[in-house]
Write a protein that holds these residues in place. Structure first.
Motif, PDB file in Angstrom:
ATOM      1  N   VAL A  58       0.860  -1.178   0.000  1.00  0.00           N
ATOM      2  CA  VAL A  58       0.000   0.000   0.000  1.00  0.00           C
ATOM      3  C   VAL A  58       0.902   1.236   0.000  1.00  0.00           C
ATOM      4  CG1 VAL A  58      -1.752   1.302   1.246  1.00  0.00           C
ATOM      5  CG2 VAL A  58      -1.829  -1.201   1.228  1.00  0.00           C
ATOM      6  N   PHE A  59       0.873   1.982  -1.089  1.00  0.00           N
ATOM      7  CA  PHE A  59       1.693   3.187  -1.212  1.00  0.00           C
ATOM      8  C   PHE A  59       0.851   4.430  -0.912  1.00  0.00           C
ATOM      9  CE2 PHE A  59       4.065   0.234  -3.941  1.00  0.00           C
ATOM     10  CZ  PHE A  59       5.363   0.452  -3.490  1.00  0.00           C
ATOM     11  N   LEU A  60       1.389   5.334  -0.113  1.00  0.00           N
ATOM     12  CA  LEU A  60       0.729   6.601   0.182  1.00  0.00           C
ATOM     13  C   LEU A  60       1.295   7.637  -0.788  1.00  0.00           C
ATOM     14  CD1 LEU A  60       0.790   6.437   4.076  1.00  0.00           C
ATOM     15  CD2 LEU A  60      -0.825   5.440   2.461  1.00  0.00           C
ATOM     16  N   VAL A  61       0.477   7.979  -1.776  1.00  0.00           N
ATOM     17  CA  VAL A  61       0.933   8.791  -2.913  1.00  0.00           C
ATOM     18  C   VAL A  61       0.680  10.277  -2.666  1.00  0.00           C
ATOM     19  CG1 VAL A  61       0.635   9.218  -5.375  1.00  0.00           C
ATOM     20  CG2 VAL A  61       0.478   6.873  -4.489  1.00  0.00           C
ATOM     21  N   PRO A  62       1.721  11.109  -2.676  1.00  0.00           N
ATOM     22  CA  PRO A  62       1.535  12.554  -2.467  1.00  0.00           C
ATOM     23  C   PRO A  62       0.951  13.222  -3.699  1.00  0.00           C
ATOM     24  CG  PRO A  62       3.818  12.109  -3.001  1.00  0.00           C
ATOM     25  CD  PRO A  62       3.131  10.760  -2.886  1.00  0.00           C
ATOM     26  N   ASN A  63       0.141  14.231  -3.470  1.00  0.00           N
ATOM     27  CA  ASN A  63      -0.438  15.028  -4.546  1.00  0.00           C
ATOM     28  C   ASN A  63       0.095  16.456  -4.422  1.00  0.00           C
ATOM     29  OD1 ASN A  63      -2.075  16.002  -6.611  1.00  0.00           O
ATOM     30  ND2 ASN A  63      -3.946  15.081  -5.810  1.00  0.00           N
ATOM     31  N   THR A  64      -0.013  17.228  -5.465  1.00  0.00           N
ATOM     32  CA  THR A  64       0.374  18.636  -5.379  1.00  0.00           C
ATOM     33  C   THR A  64      -0.652  19.380  -4.520  1.00  0.00           C
ATOM     34  OG1 THR A  64      -0.832  19.125  -7.418  1.00  0.00           O
ATOM     35  CG2 THR A  64       1.500  18.613  -7.635  1.00  0.00           C
ATOM     36  N   LEU A  65      -0.283  20.557  -4.025  1.00  0.00           N
ATOM     37  CA  LEU A  65      -1.176  21.338  -3.179  1.00  0.00           C
ATOM     38  C   LEU A  65      -2.032  22.311  -3.984  1.00  0.00           C
ATOM     39  CD1 LEU A  65       1.248  22.115  -0.224  1.00  0.00           C
ATOM     40  CD2 LEU A  65      -0.612  20.450  -0.289  1.00  0.00           C
ATOM     41  N   GLY A  66      -1.875  22.294  -5.282  1.00  0.00           N
ATOM     42  CA  GLY A  66      -2.638  23.185  -6.151  1.00  0.00           C
ATOM     43  C   GLY A  66      -2.088  23.076  -7.557  1.00  0.00           C
ATOM     44  N   GLU A  67      -2.327  24.093  -8.351  1.00  0.00           N
ATOM     45  CA  GLU A  67      -1.880  24.071  -9.751  1.00  0.00           C
ATOM     46  C   GLU A  67      -0.405  24.418  -9.861  1.00  0.00           C
ATOM     47  OE1 GLU A  67      -3.645  22.864 -12.216  1.00  0.00           O
ATOM     48  OE2 GLU A  67      -5.173  22.452 -10.722  1.00  0.00           O
ATOM     49  N   THR A  68       0.408  23.589  -9.247  1.00  0.00           N
ATOM     50  CA  THR A  68       1.858  23.731  -9.374  1.00  0.00           C
ATOM     51  C   THR A  68       2.383  22.525 -10.143  1.00  0.00           C
ATOM     52  OG1 THR A  68       3.913  24.102  -8.145  1.00  0.00           O
ATOM     53  CG2 THR A  68       2.371  22.516  -7.231  1.00  0.00           C
ATOM     54  N   THR A  69       3.614  22.583 -10.609  1.00  0.00           N
ATOM     55  CA  THR A  69       4.169  21.473 -11.373  1.00  0.00           C
ATOM     56  C   THR A  69       4.524  20.317 -10.450  1.00  0.00           C
ATOM     57  OG1 THR A  69       6.433  22.331 -11.215  1.00  0.00           O
ATOM     58  CG2 THR A  69       5.113  23.026 -13.106  1.00  0.00           C
ATOM     59  N   VAL A  70       4.334  19.113 -10.929  1.00  0.00           N
ATOM     60  CA  VAL A  70       4.690  17.931 -10.154  1.00  0.00           C
ATOM     61  C   VAL A  70       6.181  17.937  -9.847  1.00  0.00           C
ATOM     62  CG1 VAL A  70       4.887  15.421 -10.267  1.00  0.00           C
ATOM     63  CG2 VAL A  70       2.783  16.533 -11.005  1.00  0.00           C
ATOM     64  N   GLU A  71       6.985  18.331 -10.830  1.00  0.00           N
ATOM     65  CA  GLU A  71       8.442  18.282 -10.684  1.00  0.00           C
ATOM     66  C   GLU A  71       8.955  19.149  -9.546  1.00  0.00           C
ATOM     67  OE1 GLU A  71       6.850  19.070 -13.458  1.00  0.00           O
ATOM     68  OE2 GLU A  71       7.124  17.285 -14.712  1.00  0.00           O
TER      69      GLU A  71
END
Length: 234
Positions: A5-18
């Motif tokens: 089970v991986f806990l996948v982080p998301n961006t905090l808004g419309e910022t680039t993933v990189e």
């Protein structure tokens, strides 16, 4: 052999993933075929930000929200028993922190499945880092009461804890009520109490300021509909 089970982080808004998620984490995300999510549409959008070549139609999504029954939650991990990896994705930031994903993580531990947190942005920790307040002792309270009287009592109570315990108190509000909450904080806290407002963290419009209540008076920022974290230290 069971999956992970991986806990996948998301961006905090419309910022680039990189800019907020390591490349190694992105590579791992692209290998996952099963996801437990709050909203399928926003998760699809996030995965396309990770890599436009991801074939969304090959993925399986399980929806986790306030309407999800306990029976449905327990069924989400059936594929892990069969050796498949599953990713839990929050709407923003890291799953399991102020997030319903914690319920699934608890179930995973009960079934002795491996749980792996992946590195990514946490608005709670980032705001604490940038606040200049006590990072050795702190507490996150989520949402505080909406009603004026109850809210005033809650703010004074948290300020009291902060003074007694020398502990940073962290909380949030629905974005459309941010301005009202900040006004209530200023109205109910001591002039010397420090208040940090951390808004739009990691975005180009990021705003993070720590001032005393006395310094904030008459100079409040516009926070309407902007994701904001509030911190106080008496």
């Amino acid at each position: 052999m069971a999956g992970t089970v991986f806990l996948v982080p998301n961006t905090l808004g419309e910022t680039t993933v990189e800019s907020v998620i390591p490349s190694e984490v992105c590579l791992l995300i692209k290998q996952i075929k099963y996801f437990i999510v709050e909203d399928i549409r926003t998760t699809r959008r996030f995965l396309k930000k990770v890599d436009k070549e991801i074939d969304i139609d090959e993925l399986t999504f399980y929806v986790l929200n306030k309407h999800t029954t306990p029976q449905q939650k327990s069924s989400f991990l059936n594929v892990v028993k069969k050796g498949e990896n599953v990713g839990i994705v929050s709407e923003a930031g890291v799953p399991g922190v102020a997030d319903p994903g914690a319920d699934i993580v608890a179930m995973a531990h009960q079934q002795n499945f491996k749980v792996v947190p992946l590195v990514g942005p946490s608005s709670i920790l980032l705001s604490l880092m940038a606040s200049g307040m006590n990072g050795q002792s702190f507490a996150f309270h989520g949402y505080i009461p909406i009603k004026a009287g109850d809210r005033a009592k809650a703010i004074k109570h948290l300020e009291g804890i902060s003074i007694r315990e020398k502990q940073t108190q962290i909380f949030i509000e629905a974005p459309y009520r941010n301005n009202h909450l900040l006004k209530d904080i200023i109205a109910n806290c001591n002039p010397k109490t420090k208040v940090c407002v951390a808004c739009d963290i990691t975005l180009e419009s990021e705003y993070i300021k720590t001032k005393t209540v006395a310094q904030w008076k008459g100079k409040l920022p516009e926070l309407h509909k902007k994701p904001t974290i509030f911190l106080i230290q008496g």
